[in-house]
Design an enzyme around this catalytic site. Sequence first.
Site, PDB file in Angstrom:
ATOM      1  N   HIS A  23      -4.846  10.710  -6.660  1.00 41.00           N
ATOM      2  CA  HIS A  23      -5.781   9.648  -6.236  1.00 41.00           C
ATOM      3  C   HIS A  23      -6.228   9.880  -4.785  1.00 41.00           C
ATOM      4  CE1 HIS A  23      -7.261   5.395  -5.809  1.00 41.00           C
ATOM      5  NE2 HIS A  23      -6.877   5.597  -4.545  1.00 41.00           N
ATOM      6  N   GLU A  29       8.284   4.076   0.585  1.00 38.21           N
ATOM      7  CA  GLU A  29       8.326   4.038  -0.890  1.00 38.21           C
ATOM      8  C   GLU A  29       9.375   5.045  -1.354  1.00 38.21           C
ATOM      9  OE1 GLU A  29       6.581   1.679  -1.643  1.00 38.21           O
ATOM     10  OE2 GLU A  29       5.038   1.650  -0.106  1.00 38.21           O
ATOM     11  N   THR A  31       0.842  -1.190   0.000  1.00 33.10           N
ATOM     12  CA  THR A  31       0.000   0.000   0.000  1.00 33.10           C
ATOM     13  C   THR A  31       0.882   1.245   0.000  1.00 33.10           C
ATOM     14  OG1 THR A  31      -1.767  -1.156   1.164  1.00 33.10           O
ATOM     15  CG2 THR A  31      -1.743   1.254   1.326  1.00 33.10           C
ATOM     16  N   HIS A  56     -10.102  10.819  -2.579  1.00 36.47           N
ATOM     17  CA  HIS A  56     -10.723  10.342  -1.333  1.00 36.47           C
ATOM     18  C   HIS A  56     -10.963  11.498  -0.373  1.00 36.47           C
ATOM     19  CE1 HIS A  56     -10.304   6.185  -2.408  1.00 36.47           C
ATOM     20  NE2 HIS A  56      -8.989   6.144  -2.285  1.00 36.47           N
ATOM     21  N   HIS A 113      -2.806   6.387   1.923  1.00 33.60           N
ATOM     22  CA  HIS A 113      -4.251   6.295   2.174  1.00 33.60           C
ATOM     23  C   HIS A 113      -4.764   7.685   2.554  1.00 33.60           C
ATOM     24  CE1 HIS A 113      -2.811   4.843   6.381  1.00 33.60           C
ATOM     25  NE2 HIS A 113      -3.067   6.117   6.486  1.00 33.60           N
ATOM     26  N   HIS A 121     -13.425   4.164  -4.375  1.00 30.56           N
ATOM     27  CA  HIS A 121     -12.725   3.485  -5.471  1.00 30.56           C
ATOM     28  C   HIS A 121     -13.669   3.161  -6.621  1.00 30.56           C
ATOM     29  CE1 HIS A 121      -9.172   2.172  -2.769  1.00 30.56           C
ATOM     30  NE2 HIS A 121      -8.900   3.287  -3.426  1.00 30.56           N
TER      31      HIS A 121
HETATM   32  C1  LIG Z   1      -3.937   3.571  -6.217  1.00 30.37           C
HETATM   33  C2  LIG Z   1      -2.668   3.806  -5.371  1.00 30.37           C
HETATM   34  C3  LIG Z   1      -2.062   5.124  -5.757  1.00 30.37           C
HETATM   35  C4  LIG Z   1      -3.018   3.791  -3.874  1.00 30.37           C
HETATM   36  C5  LIG Z   1      -3.515   2.442  -3.407  1.00 30.37           C
HETATM   37  C6  LIG Z   1      -4.036   2.501  -1.973  1.00 30.37           C
HETATM   38  C7  LIG Z   1      -5.248   3.388  -1.945  1.00 30.37           C
HETATM   39  O1  LIG Z   1      -6.264   3.088  -2.511  1.00 30.37           O
HETATM   40  N1  LIG Z   1      -5.125   4.555  -1.312  1.00 30.37           N
HETATM   41  O2  LIG Z   1      -6.174   5.412  -1.308  1.00 30.37           O
HETATM   42  C8  LIG Z   1      -2.388   1.415  -3.426  1.00 30.37           C
HETATM   43  O3  LIG Z   1      -1.371   1.609  -2.793  1.00 30.37           O
HETATM   44  N2  LIG Z   1      -2.637   0.293  -4.144  1.00 30.37           N
HETATM   45  C9  LIG Z   1      -1.695  -0.802  -4.190  1.00 30.37           C
HETATM   46  C10 LIG Z   1      -2.440  -2.091  -4.420  1.00 30.37           C
HETATM   47  C11 LIG Z   1      -1.509  -3.248  -4.418  1.00 30.37           C
HETATM   48  C12 LIG Z   1      -0.900  -3.780  -5.531  1.00 30.37           C
HETATM   49  N3  LIG Z   1      -0.109  -4.811  -5.128  1.00 30.37           N
HETATM   50  C13 LIG Z   1      -0.166  -4.952  -3.762  1.00 30.37           C
HETATM   51  C14 LIG Z   1       0.493  -5.834  -2.873  1.00 30.37           C
HETATM   52  C15 LIG Z   1       0.224  -5.716  -1.510  1.00 30.37           C
HETATM   53  C16 LIG Z   1      -0.657  -4.721  -1.033  1.00 30.37           C
HETATM   54  C17 LIG Z   1      -1.299  -3.839  -1.911  1.00 30.37           C
HETATM   55  C18 LIG Z   1      -1.039  -3.968  -3.288  1.00 30.37           C
HETATM   56  C19 LIG Z   1       0.692  -5.598  -6.055  1.00 30.37           C
HETATM   57  C20 LIG Z   1       2.179  -5.163  -6.094  1.00 30.37           C
HETATM   58  C21 LIG Z   1       2.392  -3.688  -6.438  1.00 30.37           C
HETATM   59  C22 LIG Z   1       2.603  -2.880  -5.182  1.00 30.37           C
HETATM   60  C23 LIG Z   1       2.894  -1.413  -5.432  1.00 30.37           C
HETATM   61  C24 LIG Z   1       1.683  -0.634  -5.913  1.00 30.37           C
HETATM   62  N4  LIG Z   1       0.617  -0.711  -4.952  1.00 30.37           N
HETATM   63  C25 LIG Z   1      -0.690  -0.564  -5.284  1.00 30.37           C
HETATM   64  O4  LIG Z   1      -1.057  -0.308  -6.432  1.00 30.37           O
HETATM   65 ZN   LIG Z   2      -2.469   7.110   8.105  1.00 29.65          ZN
HETATM   66 ZN   LIG Z   3      -7.558   4.735  -2.846  1.00 29.30          ZN
END
Ligand SMILES: CC(C)C[C@H](CC(=O)NO)C(=O)N[C@H]1Cc2cn(c3ccccc23)CCCCCCNC1=O
Ligand SMILES: [Zn+2]
Ligand SMILES: [Zn+2]
Length: 169
Positions: free
Chosen positions: A119, A102, A81, A123, A84, A129
């Site tokens: 994004h 990250e 993640t 929210h 959020h 979503h």
């Molecule tokens: C939309 C984004 C800007 C915010 C969202 C969270 C969100 O909706 N915030 O409002 C997010 O972080 N989604 C994950 C979803 C996700 C993808 N995977 C995951 C593996 C573990 C946990 C989560 C994920 C697979 C591996 C890739 C991991 C790196 C990218 N992560 C994601 O895309």
């Molecule tokens: Zn927080």
């Molecule tokens: Zn989101």
Amino acid sequence: YSHNNRVNRWNKNVITYNIGRYTSDLPHSTVDSLIESALSVWARASTLTFVRLRTQRADIMVEFSTFEHGDAYPFDGSKGTLAHAFGPGEGIGGDAHFDDDETWTAGSKGFNLYLVAAHEFGHSLGLRHSQNPESLMYPTYKSSRSSHNLLSKEDISIINSLYGPKNSQ
Ligand SMILES: CC(C)C[C@H](CC(=O)NO)C(=O)N[C@H]1Cc2cn(c3ccccc23)CCCCCCNC1=O
Ligand SMILES: [Zn+2]
Ligand SMILES: [Zn+2]
């Protein structure tokens, strides 16, 4: 993930934001401009305007943090993640938190802060979503989004349903 609140929209058109803790991945000035650009995506599609505060608490508190950071949603280290945000409301309502484990960038390496912030601010304004992979509010990061028209027709119709169509200037 948007941690939903009771109310689903702000009851005002001028919304304040304040950037608290920064990431060390980028200069503060770069973070400031990426956050401003991400908010202007929504300002251009709605009747909303955003005002930055520097000392007081604001509607949208922006911060970078890792793991446990004072709410019920600890971050998970690198990848997973990315961030959020909380739906409109008092206190933590509207706030947007970014996982500082990250690598945040202004370009195509790591995760692009502008794309993720746009994004999260969806929210913060009350959007949930989308199942449409073309929508900014789709729950998975896509680096391929074109930075000049981030919002899908669906994103635009939802922000309009919440805050009214862009008033014709
Ligand atoms: C939309 C984004 C800007 C915010 C969202 C969270 C969100 O909706 N915030 O409002 C997010 O972080 N989604 C994950 C979803 C996700 C993808 N995977 C995951 C593996 C573990 C946990 C989560 C994920 C697979 C591996 C890739 C991991 C790196 C990218 N992560 C994601 O895309
Ligand atoms: Zn927080
Ligand atoms: Zn989101």
